[in-house]
Design a protein around this motif. Structure first.
Motif, PDB file in Angstrom:
ATOM      1  N   SER A  75      68.653  65.028  51.529  1.00  0.00           N
ATOM      2  CA  SER A  75      67.273  65.529  51.418  1.00  0.00           C
ATOM      3  C   SER A  75      66.287  64.700  52.079  1.00  0.00           C
ATOM      4  O   SER A  75      66.567  63.472  52.458  1.00  0.00           O
ATOM      5  N   ASN A  76      64.990  65.376  52.169  1.00  0.00           N
ATOM      6  CA  ASN A  76      64.246  64.633  52.808  1.00  0.00           C
ATOM      7  C   ASN A  76      62.995  63.885  51.875  1.00  0.00           C
ATOM      8  O   ASN A  76      62.874  64.808  50.751  1.00  0.00           O
ATOM      9  N   TYR A  77      62.539  62.694  52.044  1.00  0.00           N
ATOM     10  CA  TYR A  77      61.232  62.463  51.575  1.00  0.00           C
ATOM     11  C   TYR A  77      60.238  62.552  52.445  1.00  0.00           C
ATOM     12  O   TYR A  77      60.271  62.255  53.576  1.00  0.00           O
ATOM     13  N   LYS A  81      59.524  61.487  46.562  1.00  0.00           N
ATOM     14  CA  LYS A  81      60.807  61.884  46.665  1.00  0.00           C
ATOM     15  C   LYS A  81      61.083  63.557  46.629  1.00  0.00           C
ATOM     16  O   LYS A  81      60.115  64.158  46.186  1.00  0.00           O
ATOM     17  N   ASN A  82      62.189  63.681  47.159  1.00  0.00           N
ATOM     18  CA  ASN A  82      62.679  65.270  47.121  1.00  0.00           C
ATOM     19  C   ASN A  82      62.882  65.639  45.679  1.00  0.00           C
ATOM     20  O   ASN A  82      63.333  64.781  44.782  1.00  0.00           O
ATOM     21  N   PHE A  83      62.830  66.793  45.187  1.00  0.00           N
ATOM     22  CA  PHE A  83      63.099  67.294  44.146  1.00  0.00           C
ATOM     23  C   PHE A  83      64.444  67.017  43.752  1.00  0.00           C
ATOM     24  O   PHE A  83      64.837  67.118  42.496  1.00  0.00           O
ATOM     25  N   ASP A  84      65.352  67.017  44.793  1.00  0.00           N
ATOM     26  CA  ASP A  84      66.759  66.716  44.549  1.00  0.00           C
ATOM     27  C   ASP A  84      67.249  65.551  43.955  1.00  0.00           C
ATOM     28  O   ASP A  84      68.214  65.250  43.467  1.00  0.00           O
ATOM     29  N   HIS A  85      66.281  64.566  44.252  1.00  0.00           N
ATOM     30  CA  HIS A  85      66.618  63.183  43.711  1.00  0.00           C
ATOM     31  C   HIS A  85      65.603  62.793  42.462  1.00  0.00           C
ATOM     32  O   HIS A  85      65.420  61.877  42.162  1.00  0.00           O
ATOM     33  N   TYR A 119      54.544  71.313  46.841  1.00  0.00           N
ATOM     34  CA  TYR A 119      54.785  69.874  46.531  1.00  0.00           C
ATOM     35  C   TYR A 119      54.667  69.189  47.736  1.00  0.00           C
ATOM     36  O   TYR A 119      54.206  67.715  47.742  1.00  0.00           O
ATOM     37  N   PHE A 120      55.657  69.139  48.721  1.00  0.00           N
ATOM     38  CA  PHE A 120      55.568  68.696  50.191  1.00  0.00           C
ATOM     39  C   PHE A 120      54.355  69.406  50.882  1.00  0.00           C
ATOM     40  O   PHE A 120      54.094  70.604  50.747  1.00  0.00           O
ATOM     41  N   LEU A 121      53.813  68.856  51.809  1.00  0.00           N
ATOM     42  CA  LEU A 121      53.148  69.302  53.047  1.00  0.00           C
ATOM     43  C   LEU A 121      54.037  70.398  53.756  1.00  0.00           C
ATOM     44  O   LEU A 121      53.350  71.323  53.892  1.00  0.00           O
ATOM     45  N   THR A 122      54.834  70.038  54.204  1.00  0.00           N
ATOM     46  CA  THR A 122      55.891  70.823  54.921  1.00  0.00           C
ATOM     47  C   THR A 122      57.141  71.083  54.322  1.00  0.00           C
ATOM     48  O   THR A 122      57.105  71.659  53.214  1.00  0.00           O
ATOM     49  N   TYR A 123      58.152  71.040  55.101  1.00  0.00           N
ATOM     50  CA  TYR A 123      59.521  71.508  54.653  1.00  0.00           C
ATOM     51  C   TYR A 123      60.158  70.713  53.405  1.00  0.00           C
ATOM     52  O   TYR A 123      59.676  69.278  53.417  1.00  0.00           O
ATOM     53  N   GLY A 124      60.991  71.160  52.662  1.00  0.00           N
ATOM     54  CA  GLY A 124      61.663  70.318  51.600  1.00  0.00           C
ATOM     55  C   GLY A 124      63.163  70.605  51.404  1.00  0.00           C
ATOM     56  O   GLY A 124      63.751  70.033  50.473  1.00  0.00           O
ATOM     57  N   ASN A 125      63.643  71.271  52.328  1.00  0.00           N
ATOM     58  CA  ASN A 125      65.091  71.684  52.378  1.00  0.00           C
ATOM     59  C   ASN A 125      65.974  70.658  53.124  1.00  0.00           C
ATOM     60  O   ASN A 125      67.134  70.913  53.284  1.00  0.00           O
ATOM     61  N   GLY A 126      65.330  69.636  53.426  1.00  0.00           N
ATOM     62  CA  GLY A 126      66.193  68.452  54.181  1.00  0.00           C
ATOM     63  C   GLY A 126      66.886  68.831  55.471  1.00  0.00           C
ATOM     64  O   GLY A 126      66.659  69.809  56.195  1.00  0.00           O
ATOM     65  N   GLU A 158      73.442  61.663  47.354  1.00  0.00           N
ATOM     66  CA  GLU A 158      72.529  61.304  46.007  1.00  0.00           C
ATOM     67  C   GLU A 158      71.559  60.182  46.291  1.00  0.00           C
ATOM     68  O   GLU A 158      70.314  60.035  45.620  1.00  0.00           O
ATOM     69  N   GLU A 159      71.660  59.219  47.335  1.00  0.00           N
ATOM     70  CA  GLU A 159      70.527  58.368  47.756  1.00  0.00           C
ATOM     71  C   GLU A 159      70.062  58.303  48.848  1.00  0.00           C
ATOM     72  O   GLU A 159      68.960  58.215  49.331  1.00  0.00           O
ATOM     73  N   ALA A 160      71.141  58.525  50.008  1.00  0.00           N
ATOM     74  CA  ALA A 160      70.644  58.358  51.408  1.00  0.00           C
ATOM     75  C   ALA A 160      69.660  59.708  51.597  1.00  0.00           C
ATOM     76  O   ALA A 160      69.751  60.875  50.989  1.00  0.00           O
ATOM     77  N   ALA A 161      68.626  59.630  52.517  1.00  0.00           N
ATOM     78  CA  ALA A 161      67.719  60.614  52.615  1.00  0.00           C
ATOM     79  C   ALA A 161      67.133  60.505  54.067  1.00  0.00           C
ATOM     80  O   ALA A 161      67.374  59.667  54.770  1.00  0.00           O
ATOM     81  N   VAL A 162      66.449  61.576  54.429  1.00  0.00           N
ATOM     82  CA  VAL A 162      65.748  61.491  55.861  1.00  0.00           C
ATOM     83  C   VAL A 162      64.186  61.341  55.499  1.00  0.00           C
ATOM     84  O   VAL A 162      63.676  62.212  54.667  1.00  0.00           O
ATOM     85  N   LEU A 163      63.713  60.459  56.196  1.00  0.00           N
ATOM     86  CA  LEU A 163      62.306  60.072  55.744  1.00  0.00           C
ATOM     87  C   LEU A 163      61.548  60.851  56.929  1.00  0.00           C
ATOM     88  O   LEU A 163      61.503  60.661  58.111  1.00  0.00           O
ATOM     89  N   HIS A 164      60.454  61.723  56.482  1.00  0.00           N
ATOM     90  CA  HIS A 164      59.838  62.614  57.296  1.00  0.00           C
ATOM     91  C   HIS A 164      58.167  62.219  57.232  1.00  0.00           C
ATOM     92  O   HIS A 164      57.640  62.219  56.306  1.00  0.00           O
TER      93      HIS A 164
END
Length: 472
Positions: free
Chosen positions: A221-223, A244-248, A268-275, A306-312
């Motif tokens: 999931s992306n933050y 934070k992403n919706f998934d988290h 909710y996000f300015l751009t994409y939210g599907n990770g 569940e914890e690791a994410a992509v920081l955008h």
């Protein structure tokens, strides 16, 4: 009744030794327990002191406390800092997200440090021509051009064109990763970082080692960056707040604060939210757009971290907005931007960048991108929608101190200036010799669709906005 009671009354001469023995045993047990509870913390403290004395290094937590205002109580902050952080509620100390562990050392005094494991593929004219003509790279790319799953994005401007280029590059990268014997492949943009939260050593390798062998794809999931100033120059070094992403997030938290989180923006996000996803290198792997991977012969088994994410770090610099109008030849009208951009905020940003003065653009940027409302920030930080992540800032600072950044830039400039005509004339197709066993490119689509069966109608996954209130 008196006689019945008397007959069962314990004999005093018999019970006294038992009670005495029991009391002695209980006292002995309590003494051992007390001794254990006393010696155990003392032993751990001595062991910790021994390790610290042996290492002779500065504790990263101590170093952070002087770098970030959040590591001090509000009474200790006497001067302003270049990092604006307003989540220090009630003078509480806030711990950094970057975990403390022993053994991570950037060797700041090593002047001979050079970047390792990085191979840059320059986007030469021949590479672009090879991708466009579908000739030089046909052993790798012919599948994409002859199939329907990506065709919805062909021959369209702006974001659609970028989306196709990313997918072509991902297909090339699969071949290179296969030849290099790699196990996993990621696709990240230049404004993204992988945040391996949940690992003890803050290690991507450690993160991947725990993935079951039957898993083909990992979804991160992306933050999204939440900038607090309009004068940011180096986002990786200056941005510490993320949405934070919706998934988290719990659904009640996400939808309960949705309106406050959007601040008047379309989503909710300015751009994409599907990770973004990572894929295990295996036969018949293919990209499925820039955000996912797929396979020609099976449906990949995927898990979501569940914890690791992509920081955008999206729109983290004001120049990210002002440069929008130079990216394509789209007309700044509400109708035409729908043809050029996939996401609502990108459309609005393009229109502003193409029609407004710089002063108007700055005002729009302050209202829609920069988080200036301290009360709102504190509220959303308290509910976990916003989060402070300091690890990238600390790592980037360490890399800067080692000279890695300067070395990378210098080597890139040298390579670009020294590139000769003979380098440009190298057959790009021969650089990626992976074969996929197709004799007649014209039969590619028919053959693949026969193999995948029900997967025929699967379309490439574009960047998607997070769920809105209507999804509740």
């Amino acid at each position: 009744m008196a006689g019945f009671s008397q007959s069962f009354r314990p004999n005093s001469s018999f019970s006294s030794p038992i009670i005495s023995s029991y009391n002695s045993s209980q006292q002995h047990f309590l003494y051992k327990l007390f001794l254990l509870l006393t010696l155990l913390p003392l032993s751990l403290a001595l062991f910790s002191f021994f390790l610290q004395w042996q290492s002779g290094s500065i504790d990263p937590i101590t170093r952070w406390s002087s770098d970030y205002p959040e590591m001090h109580s509000s009474s200790e902050i006497k001067s302003s800092s270049s990092i604006h952080c307003d989540d220090n509620l009630l003078g509480q100390r806030i711990s950094p997200v970057f975990p403390y562990f022993r053994g991570w050392n950037l060797k700041f005094n090593d002047t001979n440090l050079r970047p390792k494991g990085i191979h840059v593929i320059y986007r030469t004219e021949q590479l672009k021509e090879g991708q466009a003509k579908r000739l030089d790279l046909k052993s790798i790319l012919i599948r994409i051009w002859n199939e329907s799953w990506l065709s919805n994005f062909f021959y369209k401007p702006c974001n659609n064109e970028l989306f196709v280029k990313q997918t072509l590059n991902m297909e090339m990268a699969i071949g290179m990763a296969t030849d290099a014997g790699m196990e996993w492949i990621f696709h990240l943009d230049t404004d993204e970082l992988l945040h391996p939260a949940g690992t003890r050593g803050y290690s991507v390798t450690e993160l991947l080692m725990d993935v079951p062998a039957d898993v083909d794809m990992i979804v991160f999931s992306n933050y999204e960056s939440a900038v607090e100033r309009s004068d940011i120059k180096e986002p990786f070094s200056e941005v510490s707040m993320f949405k934070k992403n919706f998934d988290h997030l719990p659904k009640e938290t996400y939808f309960g604060h949705y309106k406050e989180s959007t601040r008047g923006n379309p989503n909710y996000f300015l751009t994409y939210g599907n990770g973004k996803a990572a894929a295990r290198i295996q036969n018949q792997l293919r990209p499925n757009g820039a955000h996912r991977w797929h396979n020609y012969v099976k449906r990949p088994k995927e898990i979501k971290m569940e914890e690791a994410a992509v920081l955008h770090y999206t729109y983290s610099k004001f120049s990210d907005l002002t440069s929008r109008h130079d990216r394509c030849g789209c007309k700044p009208t509400k109708e035409d931007v729908k043809r050029c951009f996939m996401l609502d905020f990108d459309r609005a940003a393009f229109i502003i960048a193409s029609t407004a003065t710089e002063e108007e653009m700055l005002r729009w940027y302050q209202e829609h991108v920069v988080w200036n409302d301290k009360t709102l920030k504190q509220k959303l930080l308290k509910h976990g929608i916003l989060d402070r992540i300091y690890a990238p800032m600390d790592i980037i600072q360490g890399l800067r101190e080692t000279g890695v950044f300067a070395s990378v830039i210098a080597s890139a400039q040298t390579a670009a200036s020294n590139r000769s005509d003979s380098d440009k004339n190298v057959n790009v197709g021969k650089s990626f010799p992976r074969k996929i066993g197709i004799e007649n490119p014209g039969n590619t689509r028919r053959k693949v669709l026969k193999d995948v069966g029900e997967l025929e109608q699967l379309q490439a996954i574009p960047p998607l906005s997070p769920p809105g209130p209507n999804h509740w």
